[in-house]
Scaffold this active site. Structure first.
Site: not given
Ligand code: 6PG
Length: 631
Positions: A175, A268, A294, A349, A352-353, A356, A425
């Site tokens: 934020g 998220n 992100s 998103k 995306h994660n 990731e 998370k």
């Molecule tokens: C992003 C990241 C961000 C965050 C993740 C971490 O795109 O900037 O993905 O959203 O770092 O949510 O997720 P975890 O804690 O589940 O690894």
């Protein structure tokens, strides 16, 4: 400041506009003087203008406003009956609207008293019928003297000049970074953080104190004062934890908001929660934008990738601001796009994660195999990754892993001091449950979630490693001979991770009629976000709805050349005691996808054997279902 005084004919736009221009020392323009001759002739004959007639007029007015903006502002009197006309005139953020409103009979009487004006009183009804009520600007009643109207308008403009363009709720890492990014890009912003005695006191003010160079920020911990500080319709960005906190914040905001205000959830959140919230806000005439962001802390401060969905009008209200703060792609275009309706912004998103997670896990698997199988030093592994990162394998996650492998604390590698239990998370697991719900094969990315789960049981792992005498077995083969295979196996594992994620997005988009544009989604993921990479640039150019992902140029070659290498690498890793969940699930998934004659016949036979579940036959193309008495 640009001011437009609007209203149907006879409401006194010219009188108020002239008075404002004198008091504010700004030039005055009357929109009536911008009509081409054909329009004036038409109106003089008592015919109302249509939208086509108004086009050259609106263009001339917009050009005048743009010119005036450069020279300090102006006041324009213009009926601006429809929202589409007002949109054409909305040339600047600093535009202020004053809408004159009054009783039809009062306007009628005033019109009849007017001399030498081409507008005939009989056209009033047509104007009133055309008028579309704006949900923004100041609505000023004409049922008072010109002096009183002037005072009220000046009062509004004074207050307005002190109002902030956007509000950010939640001064956590994201934020605060987004608020500073907005302020830096010229968007005056109000900051709000709740007051929790002894825990969260003066948090927003602290952001101000730490950033004295930003004069365009205000701090609040009273929600009502925060909302009063914002220009209407309000634009509020919530950057607070996903889940119940979002609903609780909406519950306290809703009674204080006005129709047309916009609330953005930049966290998220689970996309189904976002769908519910879009519908709830819609019913209340409020706009809601579930928005993926992100890029982590640095991205939020310097340029994230932004994925807004939900209320499309709400997006238009902040499109310019979001474009200013976002990362830019190779061509300099903002890494932000309106994704689609409902919860689609949060949905993509989430995926995306999930990609990731897969990308991180593949790198983790390689780091371990290289260090404890091939006996490489962290510096050597970093060097290998750094080499890969110079070519088409470049990616942000590869880059940061390269750095992590060199990072020392008190002369020792910090990585080796970090407890090997991975946190999460929720976004990865939500993607997995969504894939199960839609029947989309998801094993490679599911394994990235599972691997984090398995990592959690550290104590048991330690105990079991003794019970079962597990240790890594050094690889005897030379690293040099394996390096090209490692590279192509890595490239293919990445391709598979992306194919799986895009597959889920496509299935859900089709099923929900979201019409997601995957070239555009990949484009906004080419910079600012955590999974930005050379591969993503390739996907943004070559993705095509009429082509299978694996057949895309730049991808097909990897599938052909990397298949054997990935299989061999996984075999090598597993034989030497290394868990390789994502890479091995990846090659299994790929082999499953490219096998013409699969083992599923056995499954069908078994199902029919024990449960009479029937099967279809290869030698009967009609698709008829058969059952056999197996015993
Ligand atoms: C992003 C990241 C961000 C965050 C993740 C971490 O795109 O900037 O993905 O959203 O770092 O949510 O997720 P975890 O804690 O589940 O690894």
């Amino acid at each position: 400041m640009l001011i437009i005084v609007t209203g149907v004919s006879g409401t006194g736009k010219t009188t108020l506009g002239t008075a404002l221009s004198e008091r504010l020392h700004l030039p005055f323009f009357d929109a009536d003087h911008f009509h081409p001759k054909e329009n004036i002739d038409k109106m003089s004959q008592g015919f109302p203008l249509n939208d086509e007639d108004r086009q050259p007029w609106l263009k001339a007015l917009a050009a005048q406003l743009r010119e005036s903006e450069l020279s300090g502002g102006a006041v324009l009197a213009c009926s601006s009956l429809k929202e589409s006309y007002r949109k054409e005139l909305s040339v600047d953020d600093n535009l202020r609207w004053i809408h004159l409103k009054g009783d039809r009979d009062l306007i009628w009487a005033r019109m009849q008293a007017r001399q030498n004006h081409y507008m005939k009183a009989g056209m009033l009804d047509s104007q009133i019928a055309t008028w579309e009520e704006p949900s923004y600007g100041y609505h000023l009643s004409i049922d008072q003297s010109p002096e009183e109207m002037l005072d009220e308008a000046l009062d509004y403009l004074k207050k307005e000049s002190m109002k902030m363009k956007m509000g950010v709720i939640g001064m956590g890492v994201m934020g605060k970074s987004l608020a500073l990014n907005l302020a830096e890009k010229g968007v005056p912003v109000s900051l709000y953080n709740r007051f929790v005695k002894g825990q969260e006191e003066g948090v927003a003010q602290q952001v101000l104190d730490e950033n004295p160079d930003f004069a365009n920020m205000q701090a609040f911990e009273d929600l009502k004062l925060f909302l009063d500080s914002l220009e209407k319709p309000r634009k509020i960005l919530m950057m607070i934890p996903a889940g119940e906190a979002i609903d609780a914040q909406l519950d306290s905001l809703i009674p204080l908001l006005d129709a047309g205000d916009l609330v953005i959830d930049g966290g998220n959140s689970f996309y189904k929660d976002s769908e519910r919230r879009v519908a709830r806000m819609d019913q209340l005439n409020l706009r809601f934008l579930p928005m993926g962001v992100s890029g982590g802390e640095e991205g939020a401060r310097k340029g994230p990738s932004i994925m807004p969905g939900g209320n499309a009008e709400g997006y238009e209200m902040v499109a310019d601001f979001l474009g200013r703060i976002s990362a830019k792609d190779k061509e300099g275009r903002p890494c932000v796009t309106y994704v689609g309706p409902g919860g689609s912004g949060h949905f993509i998103k989430m995926v995306h994660n999930s990609i990731e997670y897969g990308e991180m896990q593949v790198l983790a698997e390689l780091v371990h195999l290289l260090r404890f199988g091939f006996g490489c030093s962290p510096e050597q592994v970093s060097g290998i990754f750094s080499d890969w990162g110079k070519g088409e394998l470049k990616s942000y996650l590869l880059e940061i892993t390269t750095d992590i492998l060199l990072f020392k604390e008190d002369g020792e590698l910090l990585l080796d001091k970090i407890l090997d239990q991975a946190g999460q998370k929720g976004t990865g697991a939500w993607s997995l449950t969504t894939a199960l719900e839609y029947g989309v094969p998801y094993s490679p990315l599911a394994e990235a979630v599972n691997a984090r789960g398995v990592s959690g049981g550290k104590e048991l792992r330690r105990a079991f490693s003794k019970t079962f005498e597990h240790s890594f077995i050094p690889v005897q083969a030379s690293l040099e001979s394996w390096l090209p295979k490692l590279k192509s196996a890595y490239a293919l594992a990445r391709v598979i991770n992306h194919e799986v994620g895009f597959g889920l997005m496509k299935t859900v988009s089709d099923s929900k009629n979201w019409n997601l544009n995957f070239n555009e989604i990949a484009r906004i993921w080419t910079n600012g976000c955590i999974i930005r990479s050379g591969l993503m640039e390739n996907i943004s150019v070559h993705y095509s709805p009429s082509l299978e992902f694996f057949e895309m140029p730049g991808v097909k070659e990897q599938v052909i050349s990397g298949r054997k290498d990935l299989a061999e690498l996984v075999g090598l890793g597993i034989a030497h005691g290394f868990a390789m969940p994502v890479m091995s699930a990846g090659i299994n998934y790929l082999l499953g996808r490219i096998t013409a004659e699969s083992s599923a016949s056995v499954i069908q036979a078994q199902r029919d054997y024990f449960g009479a579940h029937t099967y279809q036959r290869k030698d009967d193309p009609s698709g008829k279902f058969y059952h056999t008495k197996w015993t």
